[in-house]
Design a protein around this motif. Structure first.
Motif, PDB file in Angstrom:
ATOM      1  N   ASP A 171     -10.328   7.753  -2.038  1.00  0.00           N
ATOM      2  CA  ASP A 171     -10.862   8.864  -2.949  1.00  0.00           C
ATOM      3  C   ASP A 171     -10.209   7.783  -4.452  1.00  0.00           C
ATOM      4  O   ASP A 171     -10.857   8.695  -5.711  1.00  0.00           O
ATOM      5  CB  ASP A 171      -8.945   9.944  -2.630  1.00  0.00           C
ATOM      6  CG  ASP A 171     -10.075  10.987  -1.196  1.00  0.00           C
ATOM      7  OD1 ASP A 171     -11.283  11.044  -0.794  1.00  0.00           O
ATOM      8  OD2 ASP A 171      -9.383  11.508  -0.790  1.00  0.00           O
ATOM      9  N   TYR A 172      -9.779   6.873  -4.557  1.00  0.00           N
ATOM     10  CA  TYR A 172      -8.800   6.459  -5.278  1.00  0.00           C
ATOM     11  C   TYR A 172      -9.891   5.551  -5.669  1.00  0.00           C
ATOM     12  O   TYR A 172     -10.385   5.428  -6.925  1.00  0.00           O
ATOM     13  CB  TYR A 172      -7.835   5.070  -5.025  1.00  0.00           C
ATOM     14  CG  TYR A 172      -7.355   4.961  -6.089  1.00  0.00           C
ATOM     15  CD1 TYR A 172      -5.929   4.888  -7.463  1.00  0.00           C
ATOM     16  CD2 TYR A 172      -8.099   4.211  -6.694  1.00  0.00           C
ATOM     17  CE1 TYR A 172      -5.733   4.990  -8.748  1.00  0.00           C
ATOM     18  CE2 TYR A 172      -7.331   2.874  -7.930  1.00  0.00           C
ATOM     19  CZ  TYR A 172      -6.391   3.604  -9.060  1.00  0.00           C
ATOM     20  OH  TYR A 172      -5.979   2.986 -10.068  1.00  0.00           O
ATOM     21  N   LEU A 198       0.664  -1.362   0.037  1.00  0.00           N
ATOM     22  CA  LEU A 198      -0.013   0.073   0.120  1.00  0.00           C
ATOM     23  C   LEU A 198       1.287   0.894  -0.168  1.00  0.00           C
ATOM     24  O   LEU A 198       0.505   1.955  -0.817  1.00  0.00           O
ATOM     25  CB  LEU A 198      -1.049  -0.200   1.048  1.00  0.00           C
ATOM     26  CG  LEU A 198      -2.039  -0.692   0.985  1.00  0.00           C
ATOM     27  CD1 LEU A 198      -2.887  -0.599   2.482  1.00  0.00           C
ATOM     28  CD2 LEU A 198      -3.216  -0.383  -0.303  1.00  0.00           C
ATOM     29  N   PHE A 199       1.707   1.266   1.242  1.00  0.00           N
ATOM     30  CA  PHE A 199       2.488   2.774   1.398  1.00  0.00           C
ATOM     31  C   PHE A 199       4.097   1.958   1.792  1.00  0.00           C
ATOM     32  O   PHE A 199       3.838   1.352   2.039  1.00  0.00           O
ATOM     33  CB  PHE A 199       1.986   3.594   2.214  1.00  0.00           C
ATOM     34  CG  PHE A 199       0.429   3.341   2.662  1.00  0.00           C
ATOM     35  CD1 PHE A 199       0.111   4.360   1.794  1.00  0.00           C
ATOM     36  CD2 PHE A 199      -0.538   2.987   2.611  1.00  0.00           C
ATOM     37  CE1 PHE A 199      -1.848   5.069   1.622  1.00  0.00           C
ATOM     38  CE2 PHE A 199      -1.745   3.364   2.741  1.00  0.00           C
ATOM     39  CZ  PHE A 199      -2.459   3.971   2.049  1.00  0.00           C
ATOM     40  N   SER A 257       1.245   3.071  -2.842  1.00  0.00           N
ATOM     41  CA  SER A 257       1.803   3.241  -3.907  1.00  0.00           C
ATOM     42  C   SER A 257       2.026   2.551  -5.617  1.00  0.00           C
ATOM     43  O   SER A 257       0.228   2.105  -5.834  1.00  0.00           O
ATOM     44  CB  SER A 257       3.073   1.109  -4.227  1.00  0.00           C
ATOM     45  OG  SER A 257       1.559   0.508  -3.411  1.00  0.00           O
ATOM     46  N   ASN A 258       2.143   2.047  -7.232  1.00  0.00           N
ATOM     47  CA  ASN A 258       2.040   2.368  -7.887  1.00  0.00           C
ATOM     48  C   ASN A 258       1.521   0.246  -7.874  1.00  0.00           C
ATOM     49  O   ASN A 258       0.549   0.210  -8.718  1.00  0.00           O
ATOM     50  CB  ASN A 258       3.059   2.001  -9.043  1.00  0.00           C
ATOM     51  CG  ASN A 258       3.627   3.721  -9.572  1.00  0.00           C
ATOM     52  OD1 ASN A 258       2.352   4.289  -9.081  1.00  0.00           O
ATOM     53  ND2 ASN A 258       4.501   3.848  -9.456  1.00  0.00           N
ATOM     54  N   ALA A 259       2.122  -0.316  -7.410  1.00  0.00           N
ATOM     55  CA  ALA A 259       1.893  -1.677  -7.167  1.00  0.00           C
ATOM     56  C   ALA A 259      -0.061  -2.335  -6.724  1.00  0.00           C
ATOM     57  O   ALA A 259      -0.633  -2.759  -7.085  1.00  0.00           O
ATOM     58  CB  ALA A 259       2.391  -2.959  -6.305  1.00  0.00           C
ATOM     59  N   VAL A 260      -0.212  -1.647  -5.757  1.00  0.00           N
ATOM     60  CA  VAL A 260      -1.150  -1.046  -4.907  1.00  0.00           C
ATOM     61  C   VAL A 260      -2.584  -0.896  -5.568  1.00  0.00           C
ATOM     62  O   VAL A 260      -3.624  -0.831  -6.444  1.00  0.00           O
ATOM     63  CB  VAL A 260      -1.717  -0.242  -4.074  1.00  0.00           C
ATOM     64  CG1 VAL A 260      -1.930   0.903  -4.158  1.00  0.00           C
ATOM     65  CG2 VAL A 260      -3.152  -1.403  -2.910  1.00  0.00           C
ATOM     66  N   ARG A 261      -1.947   0.215  -7.149  1.00  0.00           N
ATOM     67  CA  ARG A 261      -2.926   0.255  -7.858  1.00  0.00           C
ATOM     68  C   ARG A 261      -3.830  -0.535  -9.026  1.00  0.00           C
ATOM     69  O   ARG A 261      -4.776  -0.926  -8.935  1.00  0.00           O
ATOM     70  CB  ARG A 261      -2.536   1.585  -8.392  1.00  0.00           C
ATOM     71  CG  ARG A 261      -2.353   3.369  -7.621  1.00  0.00           C
ATOM     72  CD  ARG A 261      -1.836   4.132  -8.688  1.00  0.00           C
ATOM     73  NE  ARG A 261      -0.313   5.141  -8.452  1.00  0.00           N
ATOM     74  CZ  ARG A 261      -1.809   6.141  -7.549  1.00  0.00           C
ATOM     75  NH1 ARG A 261      -3.331   6.450  -8.017  1.00  0.00           N
ATOM     76  NH2 ARG A 261      -1.094   7.254  -6.982  1.00  0.00           N
ATOM     77  N   GLN A 262      -3.246  -1.182  -9.117  1.00  0.00           N
ATOM     78  CA  GLN A 262      -3.080  -2.723 -10.214  1.00  0.00           C
ATOM     79  C   GLN A 262      -4.425  -3.445  -9.175  1.00  0.00           C
ATOM     80  O   GLN A 262      -5.645  -3.881  -9.548  1.00  0.00           O
ATOM     81  CB  GLN A 262      -2.032  -3.659 -10.543  1.00  0.00           C
ATOM     82  CG  GLN A 262      -2.771  -4.523 -11.750  1.00  0.00           C
ATOM     83  CD  GLN A 262      -1.662  -5.140 -11.746  1.00  0.00           C
ATOM     84  OE1 GLN A 262      -0.387  -5.258 -10.939  1.00  0.00           O
ATOM     85  NE2 GLN A 262      -1.655  -6.428 -12.469  1.00  0.00           N
ATOM     86  N   TYR A 263      -4.034  -3.554  -7.688  1.00  0.00           N
ATOM     87  CA  TYR A 263      -5.202  -4.157  -6.680  1.00  0.00           C
ATOM     88  C   TYR A 263      -6.347  -3.776  -6.501  1.00  0.00           C
ATOM     89  O   TYR A 263      -7.860  -4.407  -7.204  1.00  0.00           O
ATOM     90  CB  TYR A 263      -4.629  -4.780  -5.241  1.00  0.00           C
ATOM     91  CG  TYR A 263      -3.347  -5.502  -5.094  1.00  0.00           C
ATOM     92  CD1 TYR A 263      -3.484  -6.890  -4.634  1.00  0.00           C
ATOM     93  CD2 TYR A 263      -2.249  -4.865  -5.646  1.00  0.00           C
ATOM     94  CE1 TYR A 263      -2.758  -7.951  -4.824  1.00  0.00           C
ATOM     95  CE2 TYR A 263      -1.312  -5.705  -5.569  1.00  0.00           C
ATOM     96  CZ  TYR A 263      -0.820  -7.290  -5.111  1.00  0.00           C
ATOM     97  OH  TYR A 263      -0.049  -8.051  -4.654  1.00  0.00           O
TER      98      TYR A 263
END
Length: 263
Positions: A215-216, A156-157, A165-171
């Motif tokens: 928010d995301y 996450l952070f 993080s960029n990785a968590v956006r995919q999740y």
């Protein structure tokens, strides 16, 4: 000298008529109570017939028993089952259906259907994460109140940061599709370990991280904002011990909870 005969007085006997009518109605009431308490309808029919014969001579062709007592094929619905309306007649009028009873059955059926839908959604989410090789850092569980999706802090952070993080956006992109399809109340809960944050309190940190994820989901993936709320728990609900590095990593997490309508 002959004595005059004393005139014989006649008492008014008009009271006998209302008295007899009252007794008739009381007897009819007792017969009704008897009918409701008995289950042997054949014997009651004989009983009703005998009393109908007795009263028909003084009640005319319309017997009190015949008008007041009518078993038919109807059934008595208790007040607590029939609701305020006392039930409603259906079909030919011979059966009384309890409205509240039908509503209770519909509620049970709706709950079962929801349970099946939530179980299927949980399996779909797990399978999608597995197919994308993303299941290692996400725990998806079905509990009594709904689906719990736990995202570990490691994806996450960065330490002490509230930037995704960029990785968590995919999740989140993958999970959001299932959340939108379910269209239910969603709570995003932030958690921390017991190490004090140098820049703010753990309460503030857990709240800020929950807000960032919210928010995301709302601003980027399109989850309805009226369906989403946040909670902050700081270090009050640890999943593992805070005495080890591995345990603290598990405790630093954000949970996405998709609540059931029925519990």
């Amino acid at each position: 000298m002959k004595r005059k005969k004393k005139h014989e007085e006649h008492h008014d006997e008009a009271w006998l008529l209302p008295y007899s009518d009252m007794m008739t109605l009381l007897l009819a009431l007792f017969i009704v109570m008897f009918a409701m308490a008995r289950v042997d309808e054949e014997k009651f029919e004989e009983f009703r017939s005998e009393f109908g014969t007795i009263f028909s001579s003084r009640s005319g062709s319309n017997s009190i028993i015949g008008n007041v007592v009518d078993l038919g094929t109807s059934r008595v619905v208790p007040a607590e089952q029939a609701g305020d309306g006392g039930g409603e007649k259906t079909g030919t009028g011979d059966e009384v259906r309890s409205i509240s009873g039908e509503e209770a059955k519909e509620a049970v059926l709706a709950q079962k259907l929801e349970d099946q839908k939530m179980a299927a959604a949980r399996e779909d989410i797990k399978q999608a994460l597995t197919d994308a090789n993303l299941d290692g850092d996400v725990e998806v569980s079905l509990r009594s109140d709904g689906i719990h999706i736990s995202l570990e802090d490691s994806i996450l952070f960065q330490s002490g940061s509230t930037n995704l993080s960029n990785a968590v956006r995919q999740y989140l992109d993958l999970i959001s599709g299932h959340i939108k399809e379910l269209n239910k109340e969603v709570v995003i809960a932030g958690h921390t370990d017991n190490i004090p944050d140098p820049n703010s309190t753990n309460w503030e940190l857990s709240a800020k991280r929950a807000i960032v994820v919210m928010d995301y989901l709302v601003g980027t993936t399109g989850v309805k904002q009226e369906k989403v709320s946040i909670q902050a728990f700081a270090d009050t609900q640890p999943m593992a011990t805070n005495q080890t590095t591995e345990g603290r990593t598990k405790n630093r997490r954000v949970e996405i909870i998709v609540y059931k309508d029925y519990e």
